[in-house]
Design an enzyme around this catalytic site. Structure first.
Site, PDB file in Angstrom:
ATOM      1  N   CYS A  17      -8.223 103.388  73.909  1.00 27.33           N
ATOM      2  CA  CYS A  17      -6.958 102.867  74.444  1.00 27.33           C
ATOM      3  C   CYS A  17      -6.671 103.345  75.864  1.00 27.33           C
ATOM      4  O   CYS A  17      -6.167 102.586  76.701  1.00 27.33           O
ATOM      5  CB  CYS A  17      -5.806 103.272  73.531  1.00 27.33           C
ATOM      6  N   ASP A  46      -3.440 107.034  67.202  1.00 28.49           N
ATOM      7  CA  ASP A  46      -3.055 106.715  65.834  1.00 28.49           C
ATOM      8  C   ASP A  46      -4.268 106.255  65.032  1.00 28.49           C
ATOM      9  O   ASP A  46      -4.453 106.639  63.873  1.00 28.49           O
ATOM     10  CB  ASP A  46      -1.998 105.599  65.828  1.00 28.49           C
ATOM     11  N   CYS A  79      -2.288 103.964  74.662  1.00 24.23           N
ATOM     12  CA  CYS A  79      -2.035 104.092  73.225  1.00 24.23           C
ATOM     13  C   CYS A  79      -0.533 104.169  72.931  1.00 24.23           C
ATOM     14  O   CYS A  79       0.287 104.505  73.785  1.00 24.23           O
ATOM     15  CB  CYS A  79      -2.751 105.315  72.678  1.00 24.23           C
ATOM     16  N   ASP A  80      -0.211 103.894  71.676  1.00 25.60           N
ATOM     17  CA  ASP A  80       1.154 103.611  71.225  1.00 25.60           C
ATOM     18  C   ASP A  80       2.248 104.488  71.823  1.00 25.60           C
ATOM     19  O   ASP A  80       3.192 104.001  72.433  1.00 25.60           O
ATOM     20  CB  ASP A  80       1.233 103.748  69.699  1.00 25.60           C
ATOM     21  N   LYS A  81       2.187 105.797  71.615  1.00 24.89           N
ATOM     22  CA  LYS A  81       3.322 106.654  71.961  1.00 24.89           C
ATOM     23  C   LYS A  81       3.398 106.972  73.442  1.00 24.89           C
ATOM     24  O   LYS A  81       4.433 107.438  73.925  1.00 24.89           O
ATOM     25  CB  LYS A  81       3.269 107.967  71.147  1.00 24.89           C
ATOM     26  N   CYS A 123      -5.553  98.797  70.889  1.00 30.72           N
ATOM     27  CA  CYS A 123      -5.866  98.002  69.698  1.00 30.72           C
ATOM     28  C   CYS A 123      -5.430  96.546  69.866  1.00 30.72           C
ATOM     29  O   CYS A 123      -4.342  96.254  70.368  1.00 30.72           O
ATOM     30  CB  CYS A 123      -5.213  98.623  68.479  1.00 30.72           C
ATOM     31  N   GLU A 167       2.147 107.113  60.104  1.00 30.21           N
ATOM     32  CA  GLU A 167       1.951 105.712  59.755  1.00 30.21           C
ATOM     33  C   GLU A 167       1.091 105.612  58.498  1.00 30.21           C
ATOM     34  O   GLU A 167       0.228 106.452  58.273  1.00 30.21           O
ATOM     35  CB  GLU A 167       1.253 104.964  60.892  1.00 30.21           C
ATOM     36  N   SER A 227       1.882 101.212  60.720  1.00 31.73           N
ATOM     37  CA  SER A 227       1.167 100.763  61.897  1.00 31.73           C
ATOM     38  C   SER A 227       1.604  99.343  62.232  1.00 31.73           C
ATOM     39  O   SER A 227       2.007  98.576  61.351  1.00 31.73           O
ATOM     40  CB  SER A 227      -0.343 100.780  61.622  1.00 31.73           C
TER      41      SER A 227
END
Length: 561
Positions: free
Chosen positions: A52, A84, A125-127, A197, A447, A473
């Protein structure tokens, strides 16, 4: 660019008393000319632990190139990121949501300590995305966020695949529906290179949010990670932040209440991740904007689902770019009168200006026309009831069941639940309850993709429901209810569920209820005792002591409740 003596960097760099600071910076190659220009922090979340963010090191170089070309001096620094996808299903996954706070704190610290005049944050990435946003909101400097972009889809047996397919294949393998060799073949091709992702999972959802809310320039997020155009986008962002500095356009001028409603509409229209609820609530708290969990349901109800994206749909994020980009979704909603198009953005113009510049690819089927939505209302639904008086979140992307009644199968950790799923001890009609995985209880609100994907892989997604005080997720699908609040570790009603109790999920009625008399629930909770903290020192313990409820965004504050 003419130097403004009021810029923060002048305090740290100018005058006789600052000779020591200048000497240190000259020691690493900065010249007097460099230090006379506006100083722009480049906050990078590059890390070598996931695809990511893996490409962000080179992308930051292009951002710095743009800053220099526009008359500024960039200073790059790094912060952390937790994958994640890599940590999913392990104790390491507890670090993910906690990392959002660490990212926000660390970017804020460097920004305040080094007194930058403006800032660009590179995220993947997500966070990293909400974490960077929270920091920029706190600093309130002229700034923008550049999303590194989505990974390309993998190819497996003639079809596009993402990391979602791998997690679902684990369940299929456990059920004897996929061989070990096929699982390995899928694992080898699902992630073909750098980028976040590939579906409308949390990273791509939050990238969508940033364009809708105005912190990322329209047209930048949907360009894929490995597309050569991403380098051009990075240079443009470096130049653009200098223009924001010249105009003194700050997040506080962008993040008004209508901007948050625009962002919620963007999530709803694209079938985005339930994690957006947590992150937008957290960003609103940082910005001092009143936003409640019920607002998500209200905005989602008026917003059609237009994007046919995984996990519930057919396409991946790179297909959005080929169709016309996130700005095409913005245009659809502006045309429908469902956005406040007058809201300012980091592009320097209004959201409506950006929407009018959208170019649709003829014949594309990724982003539906307003006349033919996937469903007339968006994907985010907030439930309340005797099991979740503060609210909880379910994503309804168009095909899921809207009601379920079944016996509770109660697990006090994700590992317990996963063991039961893989041992095939979960049957049709069951309601899997995973508790003590909330912000405090986990700590960190893991998650549950491993569990939910395994249920899908075993063929139970249409007959089983799941509720948890943890998270899901963005790749999760099926009737899955998360963020149940108050959480079990704080004595929420989810702590009172006993094995075999019947639970009713009614999406249309917006209810999540335990079919047990109220006095029985109260009697059980009166006997309840808080479990011992899972961590007594270190960052996890600090987080558990300071974190607020999921219904408030799970942010950390002194005296949080």
């Amino acid at each position: 660019m003419t130097q403004d003596p009021r810029l923060p960097s002048r305090t740290i760099l100018e005058g006789r008393d600052r000779a020591g600071a200048r000497a240190m910076l000259k020691g690493i190659g900065f010249s007097d000319e460099d230090l006379s220009r506006p100083i722009v922090g480049v906050a990078n979340t590059w890390i070598e632990t996931m695809p990511c963010n893996f490409h962000l090191r080179s992308l930051a170089g292009k951002v710095k190139e743009g800053i220099r070309a526009a008359g500024g001096t960039p200073m790059e620094f790094n912060t952390v990121s937790i994958s994640d996808g890599v940590t999913m299903g392990t104790e390491g996954m507890k670090a993910s949501l906690i990392s959002r706070e660490v990212i926000a704190d660390s970017i804020e610290l460097v920004g305040r300590g080094h007194m930058f005049d403006a800032m660009v944050a590179l995220v993947g990435c997500d966070k990293t995305i909400p974490g960077a946003a929270m920091a920029l909101i706190r600093l309130d400097l002229p700034s923008l966020i550049l999303y590194g972009g989505s990974i390309e889809a993998g190819r497996f047996h003639g079809r596009d695949v993402t990391i979602q397919d791998v997690y679902e294949a684990i369940g299929a393998n456990a059920a004897g529906k996929m061989s070990d060799q096929e699982l390995r073949e899928l694992e080898d091709v699902a992630c073909p290179g750098a980028g976040a992702c590939g579906g409308q999972f949390t990273a791509n959802t939050m990238a969508t949010v940033l364009e809708f809310i105005g912190l990322s320039p329209l047209g930048t997020a949907s360009v894929p990670a490995t597309d050569p155009r991403k380098q051009e986008v990075a240079v443009h962002c470096g130049k653009l932040v200098m223009e924001l500095l010249r105009r003194d356009l700050r997040p506080s001028a962008i993040l008004k209440r209508p901007a948050f409603e625009n962002a919620i509409a963007g999530v709803a229209a694209t079938g985005g991740s339930t994690n957006s609820v947590l992150h937008l609530l957290a960003m609103a708290r940082e910005a001092g904007v009143p936003l409640a969990i019920d607002d998500f349901d209200r905005v989602s109800q008026r917003t059609p689902l237009l994007a046919d994206l995984k996990p519930g749909g057919r396409y991946v994020a790179v297909d959005v770019d080929r169709a016309g980009g996130i700005q095409l979704v913005v245009k659809r909603l502006v045309d429908a009168g469902l956005l406040d198009e007058k809201q300012m953005t980091a592009s320097g113009g209004t959201l409506g200006d950006g929407a009018r510049a959208a170019v649709e690819t003829p014949g594309q089927e990724v982003i539906r026309p307003l006349s033919n939505p996937i469903k007339p209302t968006g994907g985010l639904v907030i439930l309340k009831g005797n099991l979740s008086p503060e609210g909880c979140v379910v994503k309804v992307a168009g095909h899921e069941r809207l009601q379920h009644r079944g016996p509770a199968r109660v697990f006090n950790s994700e590992e317990e639940a996963m063991g039961a799923v893989l041992a095939r001890r979960i049957g049709p009609g069951d309601v899997v309850v995973i508790r003590y995985e909330g912000p405090v209880g986990g700590p960190g609100m893991r998650e549950m993709l491993g569990v939910t994907a395994a249920l899908v892989g075993e063929g139970l997604s249409e007959s089983v429901a799941l509720i948890t005080d943890g998270r899901f997720s963005g790749a999760t699908r099926g009737l899955m209810v998360g963020h149940v609040a108050p959480e079990a570790a704080r004595g929420g009603p989810i702590a009172a569920i006993e094995e075999g109790d019947f639970i009713v999920i009614d999406v249309n009625a917006r209810r999540l209820d335990l079919e047990v008399p109220g006095e029985t629930i109260q009697m059980r909770l009166a006997r309840w005792k808080a479990p011992a903290p899972r961590y007594r020192s270190g960052v996890f313990a600090k987080y558990a002591a300071l974190v607020s409820s999921a219904s408030e965004g799970a942010i950390t504050r002194a005296g949080a409740v």
